[in-house]
Design a protein around this motif. Sequence first.
Motif, PDB file in Angstrom:
ATOM      1  N   VAL A  20       0.836  -1.200   0.000  1.00  0.00           N
ATOM      2  CA  VAL A  20       0.000   0.000   0.000  1.00  0.00           C
ATOM      3  C   VAL A  20       0.875   1.255   0.000  1.00  0.00           C
ATOM      4  N   ALA A  21       0.631   2.149  -0.960  1.00  0.00           N
ATOM      5  CA  ALA A  21       1.267   3.468  -0.950  1.00  0.00           C
ATOM      6  C   ALA A  21       0.238   4.488  -0.501  1.00  0.00           C
ATOM      7  N   LEU A  36      -2.106   1.733   9.368  1.00  0.00           N
ATOM      8  CA  LEU A  36      -1.912   0.543   8.528  1.00  0.00           C
ATOM      9  C   LEU A  36      -0.628  -0.172   8.924  1.00  0.00           C
ATOM     10  N   LYS A  37       0.437   0.607   9.118  1.00  0.00           N
ATOM     11  CA  LYS A  37       1.729   0.007   9.491  1.00  0.00           C
ATOM     12  C   LYS A  37       1.589  -0.777  10.786  1.00  0.00           C
ATOM     13  N   ASP A  42       1.943  -3.830   4.768  1.00  0.00           N
ATOM     14  CA  ASP A  42       3.149  -3.333   4.108  1.00  0.00           C
ATOM     15  C   ASP A  42       2.822  -1.988   3.456  1.00  0.00           C
ATOM     16  N   VAL A  43       3.353  -0.905   4.027  1.00  0.00           N
ATOM     17  CA  VAL A  43       2.933   0.425   3.597  1.00  0.00           C
ATOM     18  C   VAL A  43       4.144   1.324   3.385  1.00  0.00           C
ATOM     19  N   CYS A  44       4.044   2.229   2.413  1.00  0.00           N
ATOM     20  CA  CYS A  44       5.031   3.297   2.300  1.00  0.00           C
ATOM     21  C   CYS A  44       4.292   4.603   2.063  1.00  0.00           C
ATOM     22  N   VAL A  45       4.989   5.709   2.281  1.00  0.00           N
ATOM     23  CA  VAL A  45       4.405   7.033   2.075  1.00  0.00           C
ATOM     24  C   VAL A  45       4.999   7.629   0.811  1.00  0.00           C
ATOM     25  N   GLY A  46       4.162   8.189  -0.056  1.00  0.00           N
ATOM     26  CA  GLY A  46       4.632   8.854  -1.268  1.00  0.00           C
ATOM     27  C   GLY A  46       4.504  10.357  -1.121  1.00  0.00           C
ATOM     28  N   ALA A  74       3.886   0.090  -5.163  1.00  0.00           N
ATOM     29  CA  ALA A  74       2.651  -0.408  -4.546  1.00  0.00           C
ATOM     30  C   ALA A  74       1.724  -1.068  -5.557  1.00  0.00           C
ATOM     31  N   ASP A  75       0.790  -1.874  -5.044  1.00  0.00           N
ATOM     32  CA  ASP A  75      -0.317  -2.313  -5.891  1.00  0.00           C
ATOM     33  C   ASP A  75      -1.663  -1.803  -5.355  1.00  0.00           C
TER      34      ASP A  75
END
Length: 343
Positions: A20-21, A36-37, A42-46, A74-75
């Motif tokens: 997840v982005a 979410l984290k 599995d998350v990142c910040v954009g 991400a998907d």
Amino acid sequence: MANIFYENDVNRAAIADRKVAVLGYGSQGHAHALNLKESGIDVCVGLRDGSSSAAKASEAGLTVRSLADASAWADVIMILLPDTEQAAVYEEHIAPNLNAGDAVAFAHGFNIRFDLINPPDDVDVIMVAPKGPGHLVRRTYVEGGGVPCLIAVEQDPSGGGRDLALAYADGLGGARAGVIETTFTEECETDLFGEQVVLCGGLTELVRSAFDTLVDAGYQPEICYFECLHEVKLIVDLMYEQGIAGMRYSVSDTAEYGDLTRGPRVIDDHVRETMKAILGEIQSGQFAEEWVAESRSGRENFKRLEDAGHEHRVEKVGSRLREMMPWISAGRVSVQEASGGQG
Ligand code: NAD
Ligand code: MG
């Protein structure tokens, strides 16, 4: 009646193997990414290049990428940017990085409802919209609860859009409170209508008109401020906790009789007709078109109206009176905090 889901209805596998982005780290962005984290997703910040939020997100233990890199990695891509900025960011950074089977997610229906963003047919389009500001989404999660969320599925080539939206809402803590199913159209149109007619536009103009009426009739502005603005909170809190009937039970008989007999004269058939006309402008896309054009052309009219609002005499007397009540600012969530900060 609406469909409402709780934790037992959630299929957690729907998000367990996804990446997840979260694009943006403002009011909603910081709450989504952190919740979410901590839910094990599995998350990142954009973020855009040079964003002042990058340090904050990294310090909070989040992986930060550029908008394009986050979208490519991400998907599931949750777009938590200001509604007026989303289409340009989508075209430049997201669309080139979409693959078949990806999901694009929103927390408000505006850009999809008014065709400002048109994801390809092989991509899921979902909404997860917490019914509260980001700091509340974060705080309730940390306390073990959650804010009720709306979910919607606009486009579902994978067949898993609703499960994904529900699992995402669960990751925010929303399924602890309840997740209500809606559509992009319903969420967007009712949200715009509510803020225009009641929450922001209706309420502010009701307060200012009543204040002006009293001050013009010769009453002292300080007294009028208390009666027409300050005490709104008391009544709203009662309605929030107990509904309209509960509020009426708590106020005096005199107040209640005035409410029952005078309220419908203020909000009369003419006002209800105007409400219908405003709803029509939302439904036809006229409001969205006007606002997007205003925003793209530099917001001149917006700023002029905003400045005129600052000049209203209710603001002058209000800032003086609020200084006499330091407990108000002590308990206040600052505008900065409520919006999670900018950058
Ligand atoms: P916000 O203004 O608090 O945060 C937006 C973020 O995007 C900030 O980090 C900002 O720096 C960044 N940003 C701004 N312009 C950008 C650009 N051109 N490119 C890249 N980044 C940019 O916004 P928010 O209130 O979190 O709203 C995000 C979404 O959530 C919106 O769709 C909104 O309608 C929805 N929403 C908000 C709330 C709320 O209470 N705030 C509640 C439910 C849904
Ligand atoms: Mg709203």
